[in-house]
Motif scaffolding. Sequence first.
Motif, PDB file in Angstrom:
ATOM      1  N   TYR A  79      -6.557  -8.789  -3.190  1.00 48.25           N
ATOM      2  CA  TYR A  79      -5.957 -10.125  -3.157  1.00 48.25           C
ATOM      3  C   TYR A  79      -7.020 -11.206  -3.177  1.00 48.25           C
ATOM      4  O   TYR A  79      -8.191 -10.975  -2.880  1.00 48.25           O
TER       5      TYR A  79
ATOM      6  N   THR B  47       1.042 -14.419 -10.870  1.00 45.56           N
ATOM      7  CA  THR B  47       1.280 -13.576  -9.691  1.00 45.56           C
ATOM      8  C   THR B  47       2.535 -12.740  -9.866  1.00 45.56           C
ATOM      9  O   THR B  47       2.587 -11.578  -9.464  1.00 45.56           O
TER      10      THR B  47
ATOM     11  N   TYR C 109      13.358 -15.696 -12.196  1.00 47.50           N
ATOM     12  CA  TYR C 109      13.784 -15.899 -10.811  1.00 47.50           C
ATOM     13  C   TYR C 109      15.192 -16.470 -10.803  1.00 47.50           C
ATOM     14  O   TYR C 109      15.998 -16.186  -9.951  1.00 47.50           O
TER      15      TYR C 109
ATOM     16  N   ILE D 156      -4.471  -2.856  -4.888  1.00 46.95           N
ATOM     17  CA  ILE D 156      -4.426  -4.299  -5.122  1.00 46.95           C
ATOM     18  C   ILE D 156      -5.502  -5.003  -4.301  1.00 46.95           C
ATOM     19  O   ILE D 156      -5.667  -4.730  -3.109  1.00 46.95           O
TER      20      ILE D 156
ATOM     21  N   HIS E 233       2.818  -8.766  -9.593  1.00 45.40           N
ATOM     22  CA  HIS E 233       3.773  -8.061  -8.740  1.00 45.40           C
ATOM     23  C   HIS E 233       4.633  -7.076  -9.534  1.00 45.40           C
ATOM     24  O   HIS E 233       5.019  -6.030  -9.026  1.00 45.40           O
TER      25      HIS E 233
ATOM     26  N   ASP F  86       7.920   2.861  -3.735  1.00 43.00           N
ATOM     27  CA  ASP F  86       6.945   2.640  -2.668  1.00 43.00           C
ATOM     28  C   ASP F  86       5.853   3.709  -2.736  1.00 43.00           C
ATOM     29  O   ASP F  86       4.665   3.417  -2.621  1.00 43.00           O
ATOM     30  N   LYS F  87       6.291   4.925  -2.938  1.00 45.92           N
ATOM     31  CA  LYS F  87       5.352   6.037  -2.967  1.00 45.92           C
ATOM     32  C   LYS F  87       4.438   5.946  -4.188  1.00 45.92           C
ATOM     33  O   LYS F  87       3.216   6.115  -4.095  1.00 45.92           O
TER      34      LYS F  87
ATOM     35  N   MET G 241       0.820  -1.208   0.000  1.00 49.22           N
ATOM     36  CA  MET G 241       0.000   0.000   0.000  1.00 49.22           C
ATOM     37  C   MET G 241       0.855   1.260   0.000  1.00 49.22           C
ATOM     38  O   MET G 241       0.350   2.360   0.178  1.00 49.22           O
ATOM     39  N   GLY G 242       2.154   1.074  -0.151  1.00 48.22           N
ATOM     40  CA  GLY G 242       2.999   2.247  -0.352  1.00 48.22           C
ATOM     41  C   GLY G 242       3.895   2.603   0.813  1.00 48.22           C
ATOM     42  O   GLY G 242       4.603   3.599   0.765  1.00 48.22           O
TER      43      GLY G 242
ATOM     44  N   ARG H 146       3.632   3.309  -5.833  1.00 44.90           N
ATOM     45  CA  ARG H 146       2.707   2.195  -5.647  1.00 44.90           C
ATOM     46  C   ARG H 146       1.539   2.614  -4.767  1.00 44.90           C
ATOM     47  O   ARG H 146       0.390   2.341  -5.065  1.00 44.90           O
ATOM     48  N   GLY H 147       1.875   3.292  -3.662  1.00 48.28           N
ATOM     49  CA  GLY H 147       0.825   3.695  -2.732  1.00 48.28           C
ATOM     50  C   GLY H 147      -0.190   4.620  -3.368  1.00 48.28           C
ATOM     51  O   GLY H 147      -1.394   4.503  -3.163  1.00 48.28           O
TER      52      GLY H 147
ATOM     53  N   ILE I 211       6.088  -4.256  -7.186  1.00 51.27           N
ATOM     54  CA  ILE I 211       6.681  -5.006  -6.083  1.00 51.27           C
ATOM     55  C   ILE I 211       7.939  -5.724  -6.573  1.00 51.27           C
ATOM     56  O   ILE I 211       8.911  -5.860  -5.857  1.00 51.27           O
ATOM     57  N   LEU I 212       7.882  -6.193  -7.816  1.00 52.47           N
ATOM     58  CA  LEU I 212       9.071  -6.794  -8.438  1.00 52.47           C
ATOM     59  C   LEU I 212       9.476  -5.912  -9.616  1.00 52.47           C
ATOM     60  O   LEU I 212       8.641  -5.240 -10.220  1.00 52.47           O
TER      61      LEU I 212
END
Lengths: 465, 209
Positions: free
Chosen positions: B85, B41, B11, B83, B45, B74-75, A373-374, B77-78, B50-51
């Motif tokens: 799940y 998945t 991977y 997402i 991601h 991170d920012k 969520m960031g 993404r937020g 995330i990846l």
Amino acid sequence: MIIRIIFRNLVYKPLGTILSILLLMFGVGIISMLLVVYRQAEDKFNNDLKDIDLVVGAKGSPLQLVLSAVYHIDAPTGNILRSDAEKIIHDPLIEQAIPLAYGDSYKTYPIVGTDSSFLKMYGAAFRQGNIFSKTLDAVVGSNVALAGNLKPGDLFLGTHGMGARGHVHKEFQYKVVGILQPSGSVLDNLVLTNIATVWTIHHHHHDNDGDDDDNTAGTAPTPAGAATTPPAASSVTTKSATPPSASITPSPLTTSPGHATTGPTITPRSHAVPDTTPTDTVKPEDELTALLIKFRSPMGLMTLPRIINETTNMQAASPALEINRLFDLMGIGITTMQAIAFAIMLISGLSVFISLYGRLQERKYELALARSMGSSRLRLFSMVLAEGVCLSLAGFMAGFLLSRLGLHLLDSYAAGNYHIGLQKQGFTAEEGWLLLMTFGIGVTASLIPAIKAFRLNISKTLAHD
Amino acid sequence: MVESNNLTFSYNTDTVFAYPDFYCTADRPLLIRGRSGSGKTTLLHILAGILRPSGGKVIINDVNPAALSAAQLDKFRGRNIGIVYQRAHFMAALSVFDNILLSQYFSGQRPDHPQAKRIADRLNIGHLLKKNPAQLSQGEQQRVSIARALLPGPKLLLADEPTSSLDDDNCDSVLHLLKEQSVLSRSALIIVTHDQRVNQHFSNAIRLI
């Protein structure tokens, strides 16, 4: 929000949290209480020491002599002859020698025969009334006044010895002439009279001394003259061979059943101030319990104790030295308890670690979610760290409160049993260090869980549900 | 809008995923299908930032997330990606409402309580906000996680197997909900699933092999 998250997480699984806080509470509580009690005892003991460089009294345990004559919390070692005392107090190295004579107590508070210089040394201030001027006049300390509900003009009886159930001298009534302000010193717990009073009471048959102006020398003759000779011989003989714990009691004094302590005796004023009384008028039975000596120069402490200890049958003890010795002894006990308390704190640190680490396993997914969520890594790291720190701070607060509660209880107990009052105590500097240490424990314990949160592989965690 | 270009991920040297190019806008939700082990998945991601892909790139609203620093990512993404799940996960210690607000909190926005309530009402969970997440049914939990994903106003809504643990009725209603809500929030929607029941709902679909 962050506070809510941390708080909610802490109370969500309360058992681990409570265990950690309880352990910290006991560790911090015990240490803080020890610190405060030790510090206050030390302060109090040093404060009461005032200008007393040396205590001279009967042979025996030096510590006992100091505890009895300076702190009034032990039985005296015995009595010394006034004539012996006279011999040393004229030494030019001595600035002041305050005589003390013990005999009775009032409601377990010792009654001490002395002179005005004793009051002066402690800077006594009167709440009511004045200093004693006649035999059987009594100045009472604030705690004594409280315990006996005494006001000036009241009469009370003394009990022989220090015990609560000694022989009561019914035939002599002390009269309260002054009540002292609370001072935090030994004065609070004493009844002071002139030395003639002690002498009078222990020579039942005479009560003829008029008044005894305590400030000046030259008052000695009256009580001295009143002191009758018969007991003299026995007094002298018993005295010189006094074993440390035995009380020296000239025959007239042995009357009481409760004098496990000592049977102090008469003592006309004996003082550093040149005494007008020629020494030959001093009756051999005139006795003192102790002399509190102040030197003009430190030189006195170098030479006089040795001279007194080796050439007279009195002993000289340095209060500072004896008290240091006492605190060294106490220190062993305190160190042990502190070690135990520190062990408790370490265990509490471990408990913080375990509860955070255990929760982390359950919360891995939550943390990964937060990342998705960031949330940054650093934020999760600090969140976990903050939880540990909050735990430890809560433990510290609880411990601090526990210590103050303990002090309060100890105070009520000690005040009743030992006349030792503990002051209300705010936050001390040592407790500041303790807080820092607790903080350190919290940080250390949560560091590994926090690093794990920092390093969490979110992709893996989210995929492996 | 979202588009991918020669996207690959590995991977290790044995497992290399090469993804077909795709394109998705708010009006044209995308369905990514494939059996398990096909890298669904992993793709999700990558899309979520995330990846980071091994090769090729994804562009989300003119931004290439792979080019951002870790903190920027991170920012990003937020702010931009929500997402949902397969199984809803929550901070168990917090209430439903707080859990919805978390997405805004963690993305660095001020929690907007009225907006959170509006979205919750839109998803018919307005009456559950004070409860503990664990007290809700699975369908309710799913809706809470949709509300949470939508609250920061993401440009891209990702759903990972949103229907696989639901019965047919719930499956239909969740898909309907996702499409409807993404349109209302003007978010592009990408659903990743192996659930055959979803096919009929989407015209824009790719299949991983």
